[in-house]
Structures are given as structure tokens and as C-alpha cells.
Enzyme design. Structure first.
Site, PDB file in Angstrom:
ATOM      1  N   GLY A  62     -14.642   1.663  10.295  1.00 55.76           N
ATOM      2  CA  GLY A  62     -14.334   2.018  11.676  1.00 55.76           C
ATOM      3  C   GLY A  62     -13.277   1.172  12.341  1.00 55.76           C
ATOM      4  N   TYR A  81      -6.565  10.875  10.702  1.00 53.72           N
ATOM      5  CA  TYR A  81      -5.922  11.248  11.958  1.00 53.72           C
ATOM      6  C   TYR A  81      -6.393  12.617  12.439  1.00 53.72           C
ATOM      7  CZ  TYR A  81      -2.763   7.335  10.984  1.00 53.72           C
ATOM      8  OH  TYR A  81      -2.238   6.103  10.728  1.00 53.72           O
ATOM      9  N   GLY A 103     -12.982   2.144   6.037  1.00 57.21           N
ATOM     10  CA  GLY A 103     -14.256   2.853   6.027  1.00 57.21           C
ATOM     11  C   GLY A 103     -15.313   2.227   6.913  1.00 57.21           C
ATOM     12  N   VAL A 114      -5.225  -1.379   7.927  1.00 58.94           N
ATOM     13  CA  VAL A 114      -6.481  -2.110   7.770  1.00 58.94           C
ATOM     14  C   VAL A 114      -6.537  -2.578   6.322  1.00 58.94           C
ATOM     15  CG1 VAL A 114      -9.003  -1.935   7.802  1.00 58.94           C
ATOM     16  CG2 VAL A 114      -7.650  -0.809   9.581  1.00 58.94           C
ATOM     17  N   GLU A 143       4.151   2.533  15.278  1.00 58.81           N
ATOM     18  CA  GLU A 143       4.977   2.341  14.089  1.00 58.81           C
ATOM     19  C   GLU A 143       4.114   2.098  12.858  1.00 58.81           C
ATOM     20  OE1 GLU A 143       8.459   1.940  11.747  1.00 58.81           O
ATOM     21  OE2 GLU A 143       8.115   2.838  13.698  1.00 58.81           O
ATOM     22  N   GLY A 152      -9.964   0.931  11.734  1.00 60.73           N
ATOM     23  CA  GLY A 152      -8.755   1.695  12.033  1.00 60.73           C
ATOM     24  C   GLY A 152      -8.949   2.591  13.239  1.00 60.73           C
ATOM     25  N   ASN A 203      -0.073  10.371   1.871  1.00 62.25           N
ATOM     26  CA  ASN A 203      -1.194   9.545   2.322  1.00 62.25           C
ATOM     27  C   ASN A 203      -2.337  10.412   2.868  1.00 62.25           C
ATOM     28  OD1 ASN A 203      -2.865   7.525   3.202  1.00 62.25           O
ATOM     29  ND2 ASN A 203      -1.249   6.363   4.228  1.00 62.25           N
ATOM     30  N   TYR A 261       0.838  -1.210   0.000  1.00 62.19           N
ATOM     31  CA  TYR A 261       0.000   0.000   0.000  1.00 62.19           C
ATOM     32  C   TYR A 261       0.871   1.258   0.000  1.00 62.19           C
ATOM     33  CZ  TYR A 261      -3.092   3.693   1.628  1.00 62.19           C
ATOM     34  OH  TYR A 261      -3.768   4.877   1.744  1.00 62.19           O
ATOM     35  N   GLU A 262       1.959   1.234   0.764  1.00 60.56           N
ATOM     36  CA  GLU A 262       2.830   2.400   0.874  1.00 60.56           C
ATOM     37  C   GLU A 262       3.852   2.472  -0.254  1.00 60.56           C
ATOM     38  OE1 GLU A 262       4.450   2.272   4.872  1.00 60.56           O
ATOM     39  OE2 GLU A 262       2.661   3.287   5.654  1.00 60.56           O
TER      40      GLU A 262
END
Length: 169
Positions: free
Chosen positions: A101, A137, A99, A93, A89, A103, A130, A31-32
Site C-alpha cells: 500500500g 493506476y 504490495g 517503491v 514524473e 505506492g 509495465n 527497474y525500468e
């Protein structure tokens, strides 16, 4: 965002979860766009997470029996607060459960751990690109620390810094 399934639960990881943890780490790295940087192995995770001196802890979120996310965290310390803290760290999900909840529940669970341990803060890093994570957040009330930059030494540079300690004045 909908509430997580009533079957959603969070469990502390155990040594038997090492293969799952590595699978989730690899999914996060994809993903990253950093899969090429993953060198973690099951043996290394087993030793560093569940050996005689664990370096970090992991919690895993499940819907029913299916693992849908995880958080890996470790203690840090604030000299200004004179209190321990927690550094998150990784929080991840799986795409099909974003979407819902999950996370938020993982992060709230980690915040509760920080409060139970009398920590002064919970902090983490996020990649600049991101935007979904940054928005998530901020919605939870997290503050972006614009005035701080993360530095890192790894690999050969780390070895060189360590080797130069004898010659430092």
C-alpha cells in the site's frame, strides 16, 4: 494488497535527502531497464530541486526510519481547464515494500496536494510494458489517455531546435 505499516509516513524531501533521492532514482532506472540513461548527480539534484528556482518537488515514504519509496513531481498547466496541475514524473517503491500500500499512499498524498493547490488534474506517464503499474493506476481510477502520444527532444536534437529559432519563419 495489505495496508501499509502503521509506521508508514510521508515527508517532503529536504536538501539533506539528495543522496537518498539519487539512490532511489537509480533503483527506479534499474527497474525500468534504463540505468544507462541516468546522468543525474547529487550536485545537479541539489541545484534543481533545492536551489533558488526549484524545478520539482519530492516526497519520500518511510516505514519507521527506512525509506521505501518516493514521488517526484512538478507543476504544469491546463489551458482547457484554466488551472494548474501536477505532473508526476516518478513514483517508485522498493521491491520489498511493493504490495503493502505504500505506492497508493504516495499517490493519494500527491492527489491531496493537488486538491489543496486547486489543481485541475494530476497526470503521469507509464511505460507500456509495465503491466503491474498500469493495473495499479487503473485500480485507483486513473484513465489511460490512448489518444495522446508523448514527444521528446533531448541532447543534440534539443540544441538544434533551439539554434534554429532565428531562422524560423
Amino acid at each position: 494488497m495489505t495496508a501499509p505499516s502503521p509506521e508508514f509516513r510521508i515527508e517532503p524531501a529536504t536538501e539533506r535527502d539528495v543522496p537518498l533521492i539519487l539512490t532511489l532514482i537509480k533503483a527506479l532506472s534499474e527497474y525500468e531497464k534504463l540505468a544507462h540513461e541516468v546522468t543525474a548527480t547529487e550536485d545537479g539534484l541539489r541545484r534543481t530541486l533545492f536551489g533558488s528556482q526549484p524545478s520539482a518537488e519530492v516526497i519520500i515514504g518511510y516505514v519507521g526510519d527506512a525509506p521505501v519509496g518516493f514521488a517526484l513531481f512538478f507543476p504544469n498547466y491546463s489551458t482547457f481547464l484554466g488551472k494548474p496541475g501536477i505532473h508526476l514524473e516518478d513514483l517508485f517503491v522498493v521491491p520489498e515494500w511493493r504490495g503493502h500500500g505504500c505506492g497508493g499512499q504516495l499517490l493519494r498524498h500527491l492527489a491531496a496536494i493537488a486538491v489543496e493547490r486547486d489543481c485541475g488534474r494530476l497526470e503521469w506517464n507509464v511505460l507500456d510494458w509495465n503491466e503491474p503499474a498500469i493495473a495499479f493506476y487503473k485500480k485507483l481510477g486513473a484513465t489511460l489517455m490512448d489518444d495522446w502520444s508523448t514527444f521528446r527532444v533531448t541532447g543534440e536534437a534539443l540544441r538544434q531546435v533551439a539554434a534554429s529559432r532565428a531562422s524560423a519563419v
